[in-house]
Design a protein around this motif. Structure first.
Motif, PDB file in Angstrom:
ATOM      1  N   ASP A   1       0.809  -1.221   0.000  1.00 46.31           N
ATOM      2  CA  ASP A   1       0.000   0.000   0.000  1.00 46.31           C
ATOM      3  C   ASP A   1       0.839   1.266   0.000  1.00 46.31           C
ATOM      4  O   ASP A   1       0.312   2.364  -0.168  1.00 46.31           O
ATOM      5  CB  ASP A   1      -0.910   0.016   1.228  1.00 46.31           C
ATOM      6  N   GLY A   2       2.118   1.127   0.221  1.00 44.79           N
ATOM      7  CA  GLY A   2       3.043   2.241   0.294  1.00 44.79           C
ATOM      8  C   GLY A   2       4.316   1.727   0.928  1.00 44.79           C
ATOM      9  O   GLY A   2       4.562   0.518   0.956  1.00 44.79           O
ATOM     10  N   VAL A   3       5.118   2.634   1.460  1.00 44.59           N
ATOM     11  CA  VAL A   3       6.362   2.230   2.116  1.00 44.59           C
ATOM     12  C   VAL A   3       6.438   2.885   3.485  1.00 44.59           C
ATOM     13  O   VAL A   3       5.792   3.905   3.743  1.00 44.59           O
ATOM     14  CB  VAL A   3       7.608   2.610   1.285  1.00 44.59           C
ATOM     15  N   ILE A   4       7.232   2.302   4.351  1.00 49.57           N
ATOM     16  CA  ILE A   4       7.531   2.902   5.646  1.00 49.57           C
ATOM     17  C   ILE A   4       8.991   3.350   5.641  1.00 49.57           C
ATOM     18  O   ILE A   4       9.875   2.624   5.178  1.00 49.57           O
ATOM     19  CB  ILE A   4       7.270   1.933   6.815  1.00 49.57           C
ATOM     20  N   LEU A   5       9.228   4.567   6.113  1.00 53.74           N
ATOM     21  CA  LEU A   5      10.583   5.083   6.297  1.00 53.74           C
ATOM     22  C   LEU A   5      10.737   5.518   7.743  1.00 53.74           C
ATOM     23  O   LEU A   5       9.810   6.111   8.324  1.00 53.74           O
ATOM     24  CB  LEU A   5      10.857   6.275   5.373  1.00 53.74           C
ATOM     25  N   LEU A   6      11.891   5.258   8.313  1.00 58.99           N
ATOM     26  CA  LEU A   6      12.173   5.772   9.643  1.00 58.99           C
ATOM     27  C   LEU A   6      12.487   7.258   9.551  1.00 58.99           C
ATOM     28  O   LEU A   6      13.040   7.734   8.561  1.00 58.99           O
ATOM     29  CB  LEU A   6      13.347   5.019  10.265  1.00 58.99           C
ATOM     30  N   ALA A   7      12.139   7.990  10.606  1.00 57.26           N
ATOM     31  CA  ALA A   7      12.312   9.445  10.588  1.00 57.26           C
ATOM     32  C   ALA A   7      13.772   9.841  10.441  1.00 57.26           C
ATOM     33  O   ALA A   7      14.089  10.822   9.753  1.00 57.26           O
ATOM     34  CB  ALA A   7      11.733  10.051  11.865  1.00 57.26           C
ATOM     35  N   ASN A   8      14.669   9.104  11.078  1.00 59.10           N
ATOM     36  CA  ASN A   8      16.093   9.366  10.863  1.00 59.10           C
ATOM     37  C   ASN A   8      16.806   8.041  10.667  1.00 59.10           C
ATOM     38  O   ASN A   8      16.421   7.013  11.217  1.00 59.10           O
ATOM     39  CB  ASN A   8      16.696  10.182  12.013  1.00 59.10           C
ATOM     40  N   ILE A   9      17.839   8.079   9.847  1.00 58.88           N
ATOM     41  CA  ILE A   9      18.637   6.895   9.566  1.00 58.88           C
ATOM     42  C   ILE A   9      20.066   7.231   9.956  1.00 58.88           C
ATOM     43  O   ILE A   9      20.747   7.998   9.269  1.00 58.88           O
ATOM     44  CB  ILE A   9      18.552   6.482   8.079  1.00 58.88           C
ATOM     45  N   GLY A  10      20.494   6.728  11.100  1.00 60.04           N
ATOM     46  CA  GLY A  10      21.829   7.022  11.586  1.00 60.04           C
ATOM     47  C   GLY A  10      22.069   8.498  11.806  1.00 60.04           C
ATOM     48  O   GLY A  10      23.196   8.988  11.642  1.00 60.04           O
ATOM     49  N   GLY A  11      21.019   9.231  12.184  1.00 64.32           N
ATOM     50  CA  GLY A  11      21.148  10.663  12.435  1.00 64.32           C
ATOM     51  C   GLY A  11      20.897  11.542  11.226  1.00 64.32           C
ATOM     52  O   GLY A  11      20.953  12.767  11.327  1.00 64.32           O
TER      53      GLY A  11
END
Length: 318
Positions: free
Chosen positions: A119-129
């Motif tokens: 249905d879409g994608v999930i991204l984390l708000a920060n990746i290693g800062g």
């Protein structure tokens, strides 16, 4: 049967849990709760959730090795797709990608969206800062924009040490969401990618409460007006997981508008007790039927790219 669509609902596939346990990782300081297909369905029935759009929570799948991250993302996404196929109408999913591995993320997005029916994608708000408006992630956002993708943004552990006695999931998650929203707005990413629909977790963190300050102070080093910045911040959609209180939800609705607010539970990481607490607060607010219908399913149905609710015609997605 309820017609509620929960856009913030997590899965913990067994092999993914095993990998977290092997590395001693948690979801922002919160140990992985029990999860199974049967537990998920039972919780959905208790909380009047017709359809759960599931995703893997923080810390995601990238633990320092691109190839292992690609393998784990594929495994997680195929697990979610199989769950969806076994229970048509009860589940959909946001695909897990492999940031900071941009090339792998683009490839996995194509596979998950085109072959698995995500249905879409999930991204984390920060990746290693590094936050989502950073130029390093521009190729991925460009590709997702080309596809008109819905992007569910989930908070993660803030860069730097945690505060003593305050696990990240208590307060830091809200700041993490706010930081990535500011990053996307100040970088101009929203303007460059008009076909992306971002869903921020937990009512948008501090954005609805601090938006005017965020917008005004952003003008100090940018050739844009306060109203232009505010317009960008209002483009975000948000879920109401742990943000359905009588003080938070009115502010969320006032700032983002009723058509940008979606139901979310954060089960099982919020715990069944926590989900019940905030759902009761939501039910007791006395919202009119049209507003509730928008939050419960109509707003989500405009964002999800596939019909995840075949079993419940009342929620059929357009």
């Amino acid at each position: 049967m309820s017609d509620r669509i929960d856009v913030h609902n997590h899965i913990i596939p067994p092999r993914y849990r095993a990998r977290l346990d092997e590395l001693g990782l948690t979801a922002g300081g919160l140990p992985s709760p029990d999860w199974s297909e049967d537990l998920a369905l039972a919780a959905m029935d208790r909380h009047q959730i017709a359809t759960a759009i599931v995703s893997v929570s923080t810390p995601g799948v990238h633990f320092g090795d691109d190839m292992r991250a690609r393998h784990l993302a594929r495994e997680v996404n195929e697990f979610a797709a199989e769950l969806t196929e076994r229970h048509p109408g009860r589940f959909g999913f946001f695909a897990t990608l492999t940031l900071p591995d941009v090339e792998g993320s683009i490839a996995e997005a194509a596979y998950a969206l085109d072959e698995l029916g995500a249905d879409g994608v999930i991204l984390l708000a920060n990746i290693g800062g590094t936050y989502l408006g950073d130029p390093a992630f521009e190729p991925l956002l460009t590709e997702l924009d080309r596809r008109g993708t819905t992007v569910f943004v989930h908070p993660s552990k803030l860069p730097g040490p945690s505060a003593e006695g305050i696990p990240p999931y208590i307060a830091d998650f809200l700041l993490d969401t706010t930081r990535t929203a500011v990053s996307l707005v100040r970088s101009g990413a929203l303007g460059r990618h008009p076909n992306l629909d971002f869903i921020l977790s937990h009512g948008g963190g501090f954005v609805p409460f601090a938006a005017y300050r965020l917008a005004m102070t952003s003008t100090f080093d940018a050739d844009r007006t306060v109203d232009e910045f505010l317009g960008d911040f209002r483009r975000f959609h948000v879920d109401i997981a742990q943000a359905s209180s009588p003080t938070a939800l009115p502010t969320v609705l006032e700032f983002f508008g009723s058509d940008h607010v979606l139901f979310g539970s954060d089960w099982p990481h919020a715990s069944d007790k926590g989900v019940a607490y905030f759902r009761t607060l939501y039910d007791e607010l006395g919202l009119d039927s049209a507003l509730r219908a928008g939050i419960d399913h109509k707003n989500a149905s405009r964002l999800l790219r596939r019909n995840a609710t075949t079993a419940h015609p009342a929620t059929a997605l357009s």
